[in-house]
Design a protein around this motif. Structure first.
Motif, mmCIF file in Angstrom:
data_model
loop_
_atom_site.group_PDB
_atom_site.id
_atom_site.type_symbol
_atom_site.label_atom_id
_atom_site.label_comp_id
_atom_site.label_asym_id
_atom_site.label_seq_id
_atom_site.Cartn_x
_atom_site.Cartn_y
_atom_site.Cartn_z
ATOM 1 N N ARG A 145 0.804 -1.204 0.000
ATOM 2 C CA ARG A 145 0.000 0.000 0.000
ATOM 3 C C ARG A 145 0.848 1.270 0.000
ATOM 4 O O ARG A 145 0.452 2.302 -0.532
ATOM 5 C CB ARG A 145 -0.876 -0.043 1.251
ATOM 6 N N GLY A 205 -13.484 10.011 5.358
ATOM 7 C CA GLY A 205 -13.513 8.669 4.779
ATOM 8 C C GLY A 205 -14.911 8.187 4.465
ATOM 9 O O GLY A 205 -15.117 7.023 4.144
ATOM 10 N N SER A 206 -15.889 9.108 4.536
ATOM 11 C CA SER A 206 -17.262 8.656 4.339
ATOM 12 C C SER A 206 -17.808 9.069 2.970
ATOM 13 O O SER A 206 -18.999 8.976 2.723
ATOM 14 C CB SER A 206 -18.148 9.228 5.452
ATOM 15 N N SER A 250 -15.183 3.677 0.194
ATOM 16 C CA SER A 250 -14.258 2.744 0.848
ATOM 17 C C SER A 250 -14.801 1.316 0.788
ATOM 18 O O SER A 250 -14.036 0.349 0.836
ATOM 19 C CB SER A 250 -14.026 3.162 2.291
ATOM 20 N N GLU A 251 -16.105 1.187 0.655
ATOM 21 C CA GLU A 251 -16.686 -0.149 0.576
ATOM 22 C C GLU A 251 -16.258 -0.870 -0.704
ATOM 23 O O GLU A 251 -16.306 -2.091 -0.787
ATOM 24 C CB GLU A 251 -18.212 -0.037 0.621
ATOM 25 N N SER A 254 -9.951 4.125 -1.076
ATOM 26 C CA SER A 254 -9.840 5.050 0.042
ATOM 27 C C SER A 254 -8.520 5.783 -0.061
ATOM 28 O O SER A 254 -7.737 5.547 -0.976
ATOM 29 C CB SER A 254 -9.931 4.287 1.360
ATOM 30 N N LYS A 255 -8.329 6.666 0.905
ATOM 31 C CA LYS A 255 -7.149 7.519 0.892
ATOM 32 C C LYS A 255 -5.862 6.692 0.889
ATOM 33 O O LYS A 255 -4.869 7.067 0.306
ATOM 34 C CB LYS A 255 -7.175 8.433 2.117
ATOM 35 N N ASP A 256 -5.860 5.570 1.595
ATOM 36 C CA ASP A 256 -4.613 4.807 1.607
ATOM 37 C C ASP A 256 -4.690 3.463 0.883
ATOM 38 O O ASP A 256 -4.005 2.525 1.220
ATOM 39 C CB ASP A 256 -4.065 4.620 3.019
ATOM 40 N N SER A 257 -5.550 3.395 -0.100
ATOM 41 C CA SER A 257 -5.531 2.176 -0.916
ATOM 42 C C SER A 257 -4.825 2.504 -2.231
ATOM 43 O O SER A 257 -4.661 3.657 -2.578
ATOM 44 C CB SER A 257 -6.957 1.720 -1.211
ATOM 45 N N SER A 261 -6.511 7.657 -5.695
ATOM 46 C CA SER A 261 -6.732 8.567 -4.576
ATOM 47 C C SER A 261 -5.424 9.197 -4.148
ATOM 48 O O SER A 261 -4.378 8.553 -4.155
ATOM 49 C CB SER A 261 -7.340 7.809 -3.409
#
Lengths: 568, 622
Positions: free
Chosen positions: B123, B458-459, B502-503, B507-510, B531
């Motif tokens: 990651r 993150g939502s 994110s589901e 996400s920010k760190d993927s 991202s």
């Protein structure tokens, strides 16, 4: 799979050594590895010579037996930048010793030796070159010394490599013995299939008849499992009956044979597909390729003596076989095909048996030749060697080595019987002959600007551009020499090239000359590394006598990322 | 002038030398080519600029440090030593990246090397990580990682230099999956949650899939017998008898070919010393084993592997250098071959097939790596030229690099080329070809890449993304969104709109990507989103930050009209197709025909033993 043609390295549990070399054994097999391990290489280096050191690196890693570096110089600052082996603490020490030390670290199986003697005295010693199997010389070198080395290499039949690596450009030439045969050329596996469907021998014809007998009454399953070779033979018999005993010869006839005979047998069975696909490839008469006929007709093959190398004895025997049977000995391999296992094995055996018979006949001829020439029993030719020759006969290659071109001061560069070919190269825009001429000019510059350091006031080797103050003067000289060489080639060949082509050729060569002077004899590490890769590859081919080596000059242009092979 | 870098400075010229020294380079892979590359990069001065000195103003506006970074997951093995010269015997089992750094650092004291013993899929290696480099070198041995690096570099807009060798050549080779290695072995010794997880491909009929699942379930049960004396027999009868019977029952498969012959354990062997025999046989890896010998080795290796599982190894993965696993795969593959009447292979040969072993030697690697560095010089030069052009426009008096710029060279990436190394003909050892422009049909190189800045919370929902696309990127209603899991949105699929991104793994760190496909009549090119690591900061007025693109505007050109006839036979990757062009006309045609033929053969054998991987693969020296 390609590896099936390579002799597996061993029959028992792999040793550490076999594990280390596993990946390369898959290329050149145990015999190749053995040849490599029996080799003693001599490198003669008078400059940082990174390309040459890289070459050694690439030969030490796969396990060359021994190497020696002849280099009297001590390590300077500039060496550190290009020769990755050398470290700060090497400064002031002998370059040969330091390089040998680090090279040996790469592979504990390899023996390295450093010779710190000046070249001038080294070459005058008696039998000084006899221990070596291959000599590598890196430019710059005093041309008179190079001429002496060439003479010894010629007399001892030792392959000699000479290389340049300057800036973006590099070059190497190989001087091989006048007859350098290669039996194991590793041809493309598809190219080696030789089924002899046009000239079946009785056992094969019999088998095909048996397999195709009453084909119409067979069960679908049985018919779908007739080996395609038998199908081809079956339909060829039909064709012969319809065509006065001739076989399909032209492309058109072969097409007709495929579409109107084979395909009619079944529209969609896999074995019929295989037969159709094989028509164009397999319906060829087993004539020897011209390169092989040249070998048959070579004086060495025609006039055998008791001590002729085994290659020529076998060549003579196979030539007799060819004349007698109108075909080469059968290689004996059968490709994969759709068939019942039992039938396939029988077919394999039919081919193998014939191959063995052919080989036995050649062996018998070899024995007769040995007898008639009075060859001693100690020199008796090994049967395995005959067998290898028979298996790869169609792909045997002979390189006719030529002496290395050396530029001597005050002597014009000549090309002899290759002069006309050189003119052709000059007019071929793909050719990199311009680079070769620029390197010849570079050598002439070295030859005329070098004063032996052993003489009082002598300054040693001087390469163009190594002194910024004389850059312009060196450039002019280099270009002048190169243009003189071009005109020399045209004169020697008795040909002319008209303008504007003539000027274009000269301008192109001038550009390369300027590049060489600009580099000032400096090596770029990655060009040197690449050149070392190229040369090591050719060294391995020459040592293992496998694959066909460069004949005889290779040029690399790093600006265009392009290489070119030239026969000088 | 006897400086260490005299040769380099002389050949490259001052400005390019400086640029090379100040560069930041990523090298992925420290195997055969990786070692050579690292040496060449170090010796050519890449990343050897000393940390900023006080008297010279920093020429590089960013604070990043010049240097080389090497990432490799592998450890040193004895069979690497015949060419991976940065490693010695005492380094065996140590991480390649770290050893390579240690050895190569000695070549040039001023070079700065960072080494990571890690997977490039990790990651931490996100798009922004890649953006930090001037150039990236791929020296990898597997297609998945190559594809990944390629995509990351495209997203980060960083030049990538690819390379590969096999034997004396630089060439392309397809990977075949071996049944025993890819299916049977993981089923028995893999992580248990993976078993039964069969991939369903389009066109499989449902019954078939259900049956395969059943088969896998049954194997799972047999796993329970591990450690008991009847284990070997149970596995044997299951895979070589019961499963084969089931295959035989599908009569339509066997109309035109010989049906497989199942093997029954009890009818073949009653010998109690079978394991001992197998042990002895497993050392003979050169000769093909007979049927009974294969059974012995099968029993022996199964016994050894079971004991290892019992002794605490949770998962055993196939490794070509783990003799027990190789014994098992070789014997099982041969038994299955026997059943299907396919030629048996020696273990040495199976190792080559199952272990993706490519003949490898030092020389080809040296050549290939050197060619890579040449291409890097060209790329550096083109970057330099661009910088100069800007400087000139600003009234600065830079001298353009006349000596190195010729009009001919002004192609893509500063005239960088694709270069091929072949051994078949000595006339042209090295040949080159200009780079091809991106292909309009290629899903990897044709899209526009852009980065999204996600709010800290993150939502962020899919709805917000859809709104952003409509508002900022000029999409109307007709488009679809695909994430790693598949299509998550199109005009008829609005179930997911309320779900957070994110589901879908974004996400920010993927390191995942989202692809937007325009389905309107005049479609724009695909948009691929990644991202950013930075979080959108809270607005000055205290409102929560909104989702946005990292750049203000986003221009999406229209898709070019589809060419009527595709230039190539498709299926493969653009790179693979391009590589095959190196063959001269007729030869290429013949090879293509041969290939088509053998491909045909393979397809016919598909369900027998060999499953072709999708799209073929470039296989390299490890």
């Amino acid at each position: 799979m390609e590896t099936t043609t390579i002799e597996p390295p061993l029959q028992a549990l792999p040793t550490a050594k076999e594990k280390r070399y596993d990946r390369q054994l898959r290329l050149w097999g145990a015999p190749g590895q053995r040849a490599l391990e029996e080799t003693h290489l001599l490198l003669i280096n008078s400059s940082p010579g990174v390309a040459a050191v890289e070459t050694l690196k690439n030969l030490v890693l796969p396990g060359v037996g021994q190497f020696s570096i002849l280099d009297p110089a001590v390590v300077e600052e500039a060496d550190l930048g290009v020769n990755f082996f050398l470290e700060d603490e090497s400064l002031g020490k002998f370059r040969a010793e330091e390089t040998v030390k680090y090279l040996m670290e790469l592979n504990p199986d390899v023996q390295g030796h450093a010779i710190k003697e000046p070249l001038e005295t080294f070459i005058t010693k008696d039998k000084v070159f006899t221990p070596y199997t291959l000599i590598l010389v890196a430019a710059p070198i005093d041309p008179t010394i190079l001429a002496t080395i060439r003479k010894h290499a010629e007399a001892l039949h030792i392959p000699l490599f000479y290389l340049h690596c300057v800036g973006y450009h590099s070059h190497f030439s190989i001087q091989l013995p006048p007859a350098f045969p290669i039996v194991d050329t590793h041809p493309d596996p598809t190219a080696t299939t030789d089924l002899r469907v046009l000239k079946p021998w009785p056992a094969l014809q019999e088998f095909a008849r048996e397999q195709t007998h009453a084909m119409d009454k067979m069960s679908g399953h049985d018919k779908a499992h007739i080996p395609y070779i038998c199908l081809l033979l079956h339909y060829l018999e039909q064709w012969r009956n319809d065509h006065n005993g001739t076989v399909p010869d032209s492309y058109k006839q072969k097409q007709e044979f495929r579409d109107s005979y084979v395909r009619k047998g079944s529209p969609d069975e896999e074995n019929f597909d295989e037969a159709c696909a094989a028509v164009l490839k397999s319906l060829i008469s087993p004539t020897a390729p011209s390169a092989l006929r040249d070998i048959f007709n070579a004086p060495e093959a025609m006039e055998l003596t008791a001590t002729s190398p085994p290659f020529w004895f076998i060549a003579n025997a196979i030539s007799q076989f060819y004349t007698k049977h109108g075909g080469l000995p059968l290689p004996g391999a059968v490709p994969d095909m759709k068939a019942q296992s039992a039938d396939y094995i029988r077919l394999q055996n039919i081919y193998k048996t014939k191959a063995r018979e052919d080989c036995a006949e050649v062996v018998a001829t070899v024995r007769e030749l040995e007898k008639s020439t009075g060859r001693g029993s100690k020199l008796a030719i090994i049967e395995k060697e005959v067998e290898n020759f028979c298996k790869g006969a169609a792909h045997i290659h002979l390189v006719r080595g030529r002496p290395l071109q050396i530029v001597l001061p005050d002597l014009p560069v000549t090309f002899g019987d290759r002069a006309k070919a050189m003119v052709f190269e000059l007019t071929n825009p793909e050719s990199l002959i311009g680079e070769y001429i620029a390197f010849l000019a570079w050598d002439e510059f070295v030859a005329t600007h070098t004063t032996s350091s052993s003489v009082k006031g002598g300054k040693g080797l001087r390469v163009p551009g190594n002194n910024d103050a004389e850059f312009e003067a060196d450039k002019e000289k280099m270009v002048g020499i190169a243009h003189k060489i071009v005109d020399g080639i045209l004169n020697e060949a008795g040909e002319r090239i008209e303008d504007p082509e003539y000027t274009e050729i000269k301008d192109g060569i001038e550009k390369i000359c300027v590049e060489l002077v600009r580099a000032g004899g400096g090596e770029l590490h990655n060009i040197a590394s690449l050149t070392g890769g190229l040369i090591a590859q050719e060294v391995i081919k020459v040592i293992t006598k496998q694959y066909v080596p460069v004949d005889n000059t290779c040029l690399f242009d790093g600006v265009a990322s392009r290489s070119y092979v030239l026969r000088v | 002038m006897q400086r260490r870098d005299r040769g380099i400075a002389q050949s490259l010229g001052g400005p390019l030398t400086k640029k090379v020294k100040e560069s930041r380079v990523l090298l992925v892979g420290a195997g055969g080519i990786g070692c050579e590359l690292l040496k060449n990069l170090v010796c050519s001065g890449f990343g050897s600029h000393p940390p900023a000195t006080t008297d010279a103003p920093p020429t590089n506006p960013s604070t990043r440090r010049a240097g080389l970074m090497v990432i490799d997951l592998d450890t040193v093995d004895l069979s690497n030593l015949n060419r991976q010269f940065l490693f010695r015997k005492q380094h065996i089992k140590k991480p390649k990246a770290l050893v390579a750094k240690e050895t190569a650092s000695q070549f040039n004291p001023s070079v700065h090397i960072e080494a990571h013993h890690a997977s490039i899929f990790d990651r931490q290696y996100n798009v922004e990580f890649f953006e930090d480099f001037d150039v990236v070198f791929n020296a990898l041995d597997n297609l998945a990682a190559r594809r990944h690096v390629n995509k990351m570099c495209l997203a980060a807009n960083v030049p990538l230099i690819e390379s590969g060798t096999t034997g004396f050549n630089g060439q392309v080779q397809a990977i075949q999956k071996v049944w025993a290695k890819s299916y049977l072995f993981p089923e028995l010794f893999g992580a248990s949650e993976e078993s039964g997880d069969m991939e369903v491909t389009a066109g499989d009929n449902a019954d078939e899939v259900a049956k395969l699942k059943e088969e896998a379930e049954a194997l799972k049960k047999i796993r329970g017998l591990m450690g008991k004396s009847e284990f070997a027999q149970a596995v044997f009868n299951k895979v070589f008898s019961d499963d084969i019977d089931r295959l035989r029952s599908m009569t339509e498969m066997w109309q035109s070919r010989k049906p497989p012959e199942p093997l029954r354990f009890d009818s073949l062997s009653h010998d109690s010393s079978i394991i001992q025999q197998g042990k002895a046989l497993s050392t003979q890896d050169q000769k093909p084993w007979t049927l009974l010998e294969n059974i012995s080795v099968f029993c022996y290796s199964l016994d050894t592997l079971s004991n290892r599982m019992q002794a605490g190894e949770n998962v055993i993965e196939f490794d070509k250098d783990d003799k027990d696993t190789l014994d098992f795969v070789a014997s099982a593959a041969n038994l299955r071959s026997h059943i299907f009447d396919i030629q048996l292979h020696s273990e040495w040969e199976v190792k080559q097939m199952a272990g993706n072993i490519i003949p490898a030697i030092a020389t080809s690697n040296a050549l290939t790596a050197s060619l890579c560095v040449m291409e890097a010089f060209k790329i550096m030069r083109s970057q330099q030229a661009k910088a100069n052009a800007l400087a000139e426009a600003a009234g600065n008096n830079f001298t353009p690099l006349k000596a190195h710029t010729s009009s001919k060279d002004d192609g893509l990436l500063g005239g960088a080329k694709m270069v091929f190394l072949t051994s078949k003909s000595t006339d042209r050892l090295i040949s080159s070809q200009s780079l091809l422009p991106p292909k309009a049909e290629c899903p990897v190189c044709s899209p526009v890449y852009a980065k999204l800045v996600l709010p800290e919370s993150g939502s962020t929902t899919l709805q917000e993304l859809v709104d952003l696309l409509k508002a900022t990127a000029g999409y109307d209603d007709d488009f679809s969104i695909t994430a790693d899991v598949g299509i998550i949105y199109d005009p008829d699929l609005d179930d997911n709109l309320a779900k957070p991104l994110s589901e879908f793994g974004f996400s920010k760190d993927s390191n995942s990507f989202i692809t937007v496909t325009d389905d309107s009549d005049e479609p724009k090119v695909d948009l691929v989103l990644s991202s950013s690591r930075q979080a959108a900061s809270t607005e000055a007025n205290g409102d929560a930050a909104a989702l946005r693109f990292i750049t203000e505007t986003l221009e999406l050109p229209l898709k070019p009209p589809k060419a009527k006839e595709p230039e190539t036979n498709g299926g493969g990757e653009a790179k693979i197709e391009a590589l095959s062009i190196s063959q001269s006309g007729t030869k290429r045609k013949r090879e293509a025909e041969d290939e088509a033929e053998s491909a045909k053969k393979r397809t016919k054998n598909d369900d027998v033993m060999v499953v072709e991987d999708d799209g073929g693969a470039i296989l390299l020296d490890d």
